[in-house]
Enzyme design. Sequence first.
Site, PDB file in Angstrom:
ATOM      1  N   CYS A  92      73.571  57.878   6.308  1.00 22.40           N
ATOM      2  CA  CYS A  92      72.791  57.980   7.544  1.00 22.40           C
ATOM      3  C   CYS A  92      71.300  58.185   7.276  1.00 22.40           C
ATOM      4  CB  CYS A  92      73.312  59.116   8.426  1.00 22.40           C
ATOM      5  SG  CYS A  92      73.218  60.752   7.666  1.00 22.40           S
TER       6      CYS A  92
ATOM      7  N   ARG B 274      59.269  64.715  -0.344  1.00 24.41           N
ATOM      8  CA  ARG B 274      59.229  63.400   0.298  1.00 24.41           C
ATOM      9  C   ARG B 274      58.037  63.238   1.233  1.00 24.41           C
ATOM     10  NH1 ARG B 274      62.381  63.425   5.297  1.00 24.41           N
ATOM     11  NH2 ARG B 274      63.405  65.423   5.665  1.00 24.41           N
TER      12      ARG B 274
ATOM     13  N   ASN C 150      67.480  60.608   2.454  1.00 26.09           N
ATOM     14  CA  ASN C 150      66.116  61.139   2.429  1.00 26.09           C
ATOM     15  C   ASN C 150      66.046  62.411   1.602  1.00 26.09           C
ATOM     16  OD1 ASN C 150      65.958  59.112   4.322  1.00 26.09           O
ATOM     17  ND2 ASN C 150      65.453  60.439   6.032  1.00 26.09           N
ATOM     18  N   ASP C 151      66.877  63.383   1.948  1.00 22.91           N
ATOM     19  CA  ASP C 151      66.863  64.644   1.205  1.00 22.91           C
ATOM     20  C   ASP C 151      67.521  64.509  -0.155  1.00 22.91           C
ATOM     21  OD1 ASP C 151      65.409  66.652   2.526  1.00 22.91           O
ATOM     22  OD2 ASP C 151      66.976  66.863   4.035  1.00 22.91           O
TER      23      ASP C 151
ATOM     24  N   GLU D  55      73.389  65.882   0.745  1.00 25.73           N
ATOM     25  CA  GLU D  55      71.939  65.837   0.578  1.00 25.73           C
ATOM     26  C   GLU D  55      71.509  66.571  -0.687  1.00 25.73           C
ATOM     27  OE1 GLU D  55      70.241  66.505   4.927  1.00 25.73           O
ATOM     28  OE2 GLU D  55      71.986  67.749   4.511  1.00 25.73           O
TER      29      GLU D  55
ATOM     30  N   ARG E 156      75.598  66.111  14.062  1.00 23.32           N
ATOM     31  CA  ARG E 156      75.152  67.020  12.999  1.00 23.32           C
ATOM     32  C   ARG E 156      74.779  68.359  13.622  1.00 23.32           C
ATOM     33  NH1 ARG E 156      69.808  65.551   9.729  1.00 23.32           N
ATOM     34  NH2 ARG E 156      68.873  66.281  11.678  1.00 23.32           N
TER      35      ARG E 156
ATOM     36  N   ARG F 248      71.262  63.816  15.833  1.00 14.33           N
ATOM     37  CA  ARG F 248      70.457  64.989  15.523  1.00 14.33           C
ATOM     38  C   ARG F 248      70.388  65.876  16.767  1.00 14.33           C
ATOM     39  NH1 ARG F 248      67.142  60.541  13.968  1.00 14.33           N
ATOM     40  NH2 ARG F 248      66.988  60.235  11.705  1.00 14.33           N
TER      41      ARG F 248
ATOM     42  N   HIS G 179      56.126  59.116   8.474  1.00 11.52           N
ATOM     43  CA  HIS G 179      56.070  58.662   9.863  1.00 11.52           C
ATOM     44  C   HIS G 179      55.732  57.183   9.939  1.00 11.52           C
ATOM     45  CE1 HIS G 179      56.599  62.621  11.447  1.00 11.52           C
ATOM     46  NE2 HIS G 179      55.479  63.082  10.948  1.00 11.52           N
TER      47      HIS G 179
END
Length: 565
Positions: A490, A453, A442-443, A419, A330, A294, A196
């Site tokens: 992305c 993560r 990220n994934d 991912e 998505r 999202r 965050h």
Amino acid sequence: MTNPLSTPAGEALHGVGVSPGRAAGQVAHVRPPAGEPAAAPAVPPERAEEEAARIGPAAEAVARALEESAALVEGERRELLETTAQMAADPTLVGGAADLVRTEHLPAPRAVWQTAGSVAEQLTALGGYMAERARDVADVRDRIIAELTGAPVPGVPQRAEPYVLVAVDLAPADAALLDPARVLAIVTAEGGPTSHTAILARSLGIPAVVGVAGVTDAIAEGATVLVDGGAGAVDLEPDDEALARAAEPNVVRDFDGHGRTADGHEVDLMANVGDLASAETAARAGAQGVGLFRTEFCFLGRRQEPDVEEQANAYRAVLEQFPGQKVVVRTLDAGADKPLPFVTDAEEANPALGVRGLRTARKAPEVLENQLAAIARAAEGTTAEVWVMAPMVATVRETEDFVTACERHGLTTAGVMVEVPSAALLAGPILARSAFASVGTNDLTQYAMAADRLLGSLTELSDPWQPAVLRLVDATCTGGAQQSRPVGVCGEAAADPALAVVLVGLGVSSLSMTPRALGDVAAVLGATDLATCRGVARLAVDAESAEDARAKARDALPVLGELGL
């Protein structure tokens, strides 16, 4: 040659740069919580009910303060504060603590501490999203105890003069309250590129370095430091010249809505959005469309899925912000950090490796069908160019099934998110079936490096500069080139101007990011020709560590220093 603007002049600490820019100032430490309450005499039985009754109002005061703060911000910052406020009012925490006072005659602060500890342990055992909520429980616990004892509320200090914020890590509620007018830069011992703290720092334009081991002990309150959020360095002994450069305000660069390299190679620079408010922000920033829409905002916090009409209306409002532009929608990415009772199992031992993303269609195929119907209905009422992609695709068969499902609803541009390492390695056959791929760094980083993560102690592994991750992106682009299919990115990596150059050099044709990053990424790409992008990409892919990859790329891109990135 080493870029002098990226190399600290004196003694330095190093971590992971997660938000570019440089800033210097005096250090202010996050106010620590009071910690575990000291041993205290048992509450007399005749006073137990009175003592227990103190807990509810204290929790209500904490929740009210968080809700008032939430009303002052929007988007993800508001969501974080509202989530923490809900945790403060959780009857499991408040009622459990009151029961301990009544049955074991514990003082209220001690009862809150013990009850919160039990709740946090239960959440941690569940893993994934629920484990992340354990951090919120600790934050709420500390705030309630401060309310009960009259101690200062832990968190970000309120000071008249701007400062460099130093902490072990920031609670989500603290991160949501960051004020770029006061916080010059952020340095934390824990956290990672997708924490965050990192995400909000990027969105606010605050230079930030995370994963700096021992930073709270190494830097004293009031010391002057220089933070380089691009290079991931904290200069403990900045000279006058470096301080003068850092004193120059970080420029908020405009984006002209046309991404390209110095020699005219087109790169679509798009935005990640998660609701109407963020879509409006992206449109104002000049994004060339949406690379990641999202859709979870329609589903979260609900016991049942929203109907087709409600979904269609919500999606249409976002699509209308981008007339004539591409919007990549998505489908529902439930599971792991986003559990939903109607498609996921809260009892999974390892949710990150369980039923999430497209896999939820195995349990609830009607949810996917309804969502595709809603997307198709929303698309009919706008001029946006609607593309649809599925998260967590791992096999060719899953790709075929998803593309077929999209075709049933008239959605002809169907793609996949990469991912999972298997999807990168199978990019050729997967892209023979689908129209495009979008890499979720990220994934992909989490699964390639086998590192949660959300776990601060593994920050160095959760770095998208890891050469293994870059090689998987390279493999995906190779598969895309074989099938003449576009590959985008992305994930949060797209917002890093240096890493954007690498990604374009590997063959990525579009980058989707937080709107604030569009100007910086456009400026660096606009000063770099495609041949240089490709050369820098090879340097990074051939490196042996994330640190080496980042350093080699930055050394080859003097424009980063010239732009203060």
